[in-house]
Design an enzyme around this catalytic site. Structure first.
Site, PDB file in Angstrom:
ATOM      1  N   ASP A 128      29.296  14.729  40.387  1.00  0.00           N
ATOM      2  CA  ASP A 128      29.835  14.618  39.023  1.00  0.00           C
ATOM      3  C   ASP A 128      31.266  15.139  38.992  1.00  0.00           C
ATOM      4  O   ASP A 128      31.699  15.876  39.880  1.00  0.00           O
ATOM      5  CB  ASP A 128      28.947  15.420  38.047  1.00  0.00           C
ATOM      6  CG  ASP A 128      29.128  14.969  36.597  1.00  0.00           C
ATOM      7  OD1 ASP A 128      29.988  14.104  36.328  1.00  0.00           O
ATOM      8  OD2 ASP A 128      28.391  15.478  35.730  1.00  0.00           O
ATOM      9  N   GLY A 129      31.993  14.776  37.953  1.00  0.00           N
ATOM     10  CA  GLY A 129      33.344  15.275  37.734  1.00  0.00           C
ATOM     11  C   GLY A 129      33.306  16.592  36.975  1.00  0.00           C
ATOM     12  O   GLY A 129      32.242  17.172  36.739  1.00  0.00           O
ATOM     13  N   LYS A 141      32.592  21.816  31.990  1.00  0.00           N
ATOM     14  CA  LYS A 141      32.167  20.427  31.825  1.00  0.00           C
ATOM     15  C   LYS A 141      31.719  20.200  30.381  1.00  0.00           C
ATOM     16  O   LYS A 141      31.588  21.123  29.610  1.00  0.00           O
ATOM     17  CB  LYS A 141      31.003  20.106  32.783  1.00  0.00           C
ATOM     18  CG  LYS A 141      31.452  20.038  34.224  1.00  0.00           C
ATOM     19  CD  LYS A 141      30.323  19.681  35.196  1.00  0.00           C
ATOM     20  CE  LYS A 141      29.552  18.445  34.851  1.00  0.00           C
ATOM     21  NZ  LYS A 141      30.359  17.235  34.698  1.00  0.00           N
ATOM     22  N   GLY A 142      31.516  18.925  30.070  1.00  0.00           N
ATOM     23  CA  GLY A 142      30.887  18.626  28.797  1.00  0.00           C
ATOM     24  C   GLY A 142      31.803  18.151  27.696  1.00  0.00           C
ATOM     25  O   GLY A 142      31.411  18.118  26.537  1.00  0.00           O
ATOM     26  N   GLU A 190      23.550  17.282  32.490  1.00  0.00           N
ATOM     27  CA  GLU A 190      24.413  17.557  33.643  1.00  0.00           C
ATOM     28  C   GLU A 190      24.035  18.890  34.296  1.00  0.00           C
ATOM     29  O   GLU A 190      23.953  18.993  35.513  1.00  0.00           O
ATOM     30  CB  GLU A 190      25.881  17.581  33.204  1.00  0.00           C
ATOM     31  CG  GLU A 190      26.410  16.198  32.844  1.00  0.00           C
ATOM     32  CD  GLU A 190      27.859  16.197  32.395  1.00  0.00           C
ATOM     33  OE1 GLU A 190      28.432  15.107  32.342  1.00  0.00           O
ATOM     34  OE2 GLU A 190      28.411  17.265  32.090  1.00  0.00           O
TER      35      GLU A 190
HETATM   36  C1  5RP Z   1      31.392  14.936  31.107  1.00  0.00           C
HETATM   37  C2  5RP Z   1      32.093  15.686  32.189  1.00  0.00           C
HETATM   38  C3  5RP Z   1      33.008  14.887  33.061  1.00  0.00           C
HETATM   39  O1  5RP Z   1      32.573  14.995  34.371  1.00  0.00           O
HETATM   40  C4  5RP Z   1      34.404  15.423  32.917  1.00  0.00           C
HETATM   41  O2  5RP Z   1      34.816  15.269  31.570  1.00  0.00           O
HETATM   42  C5  5RP Z   1      35.390  14.711  33.854  1.00  0.00           C
HETATM   43  O3  5RP Z   1      35.618  13.406  33.423  1.00  0.00           O
HETATM   44  P1  5RP Z   1      36.594  12.437  34.217  1.00  0.00           P
HETATM   45  O4  5RP Z   1      35.999  12.182  35.564  1.00  0.00           O
HETATM   46  O5  5RP Z   1      36.637  11.192  33.351  1.00  0.00           O
HETATM   47  O6  5RP Z   1      37.940  13.089  34.327  1.00  0.00           O
HETATM   48  O7  5RP Z   1      31.925  16.853  32.390  1.00  0.00           O
HETATM   49  O8  5RP Z   1      30.557  15.791  30.402  1.00  0.00           O
END
Ligand code: 5RP
Length: 225
Positions: A81-82, A94-95, A103
């Site tokens: 995940d990012g 996150k979030g 998540e």
């Molecule tokens: C969603 C998150 C995403 O992983 C975070 O916002 C990163 O998003 P991106 O990859 O579009 O930069 O935590 O809840």
């Protein structure tokens, strides 16, 4: 290829046939989902997935990735995940999209949790660039806000898109977006928020990350916890 895509492709190298893999949410996680689908189609990768959000579940389905519901799993092999922020100790924020409950469940359930990001996400401390999202039971929001104010928080309920009410998550929670003016460390904040009654979950991911893949100008570097 941009940096987000580059780290996502690198993370997909950890995927092996037979694995149950957690799918993150956001633009970087989307590249990872795309790559898993490509590996399944072109290279015979046989995996099952579980999604951290409705949007990621729909994407996985549209790409014909086998998917199971979160309530049917007890552990997963890999979660990718990012993040919105990554501290030097690999604590995450996150979030932003308020999918943090699923998540965090997947991050905790994973044998290996790999975070993928470009270098814009690196910070010196959590809360540097973004507010900290705290999902709360709707009737508890005032009491929680007061508790948080006692340790220096400022913030309010997240408004809905039309700005005529409050944002409601997929689990029916409100979200308090807070900032701390003082320099409380992530562990103290994590412990305090975890111990506040009425909090459903929050965006500080403390001591959950196994590795971070960061791309900067086309070069990926890996940091391990
Ligand atoms: C969603 C998150 C995403 O992983 C975070 O916002 C990163 O998003 P991106 O990859 O579009 O930069 O935590 O809840």
């Amino acid at each position: 290829m941009n940096d987000k895509q580059l780290v996502a492709l690198q993370a997909a190298k950890y995927a092996e046939s037979g694995m149950l893999i957690g799918l993150g949410t956001g633009s970087t996680a989307n590249y990872f989902i795309d790559e898993l689908a490509r590996l399944q189609r072109d290279e015979g990768l046989k995996i099952t997935t579980v999604a951290s959000s409705t949007i990621s579940a729909l994407k996985a389905q549209s790409l014909h990735l086998p998917i199971v519901a979160l309530e049917h799993i007890s552990s997963i092999d890999l979660y990718v995940d990012g993040a919105d922020e990554i501290s030097p100790e690999l604590t995450l924020l996150k979030g932003r999209g308020s999918d943090l409950v699923k998540e965090k469940l997947l991050a905790k359930a994973a044998t290996t949790f790999i975070v993928v990001a470009d270098e814009s996400k690196l910070v010196s401390h959590i809360g540097q660039n973004f507010v900290i999202p705290i999902e709360v039971i709707p009737f508890a929001w005032q009491l929680i806000k007061q508790s948080l104010e006692k340790i220096g928080a400022q913030g309010d309920l997240r408004p809905n898109a039309a700005k005529d009410g409050f944002w409601v998550t997929s689990h029916g929670s409100y979200v308090l977006d807070v900032k701390f003016e003082n320099s409380l460390d992530a562990k103290t904040l994590n412990d305090f928020i975890n111990n506040t009654p009425g909090v459903v979950e929050h965006g500080i991911f403390y001591d959950l990350t196994d590795a971070v893949l960061i791309a900067s100008n086309g070069i990926v570097c890996e940091r391990r916890a």
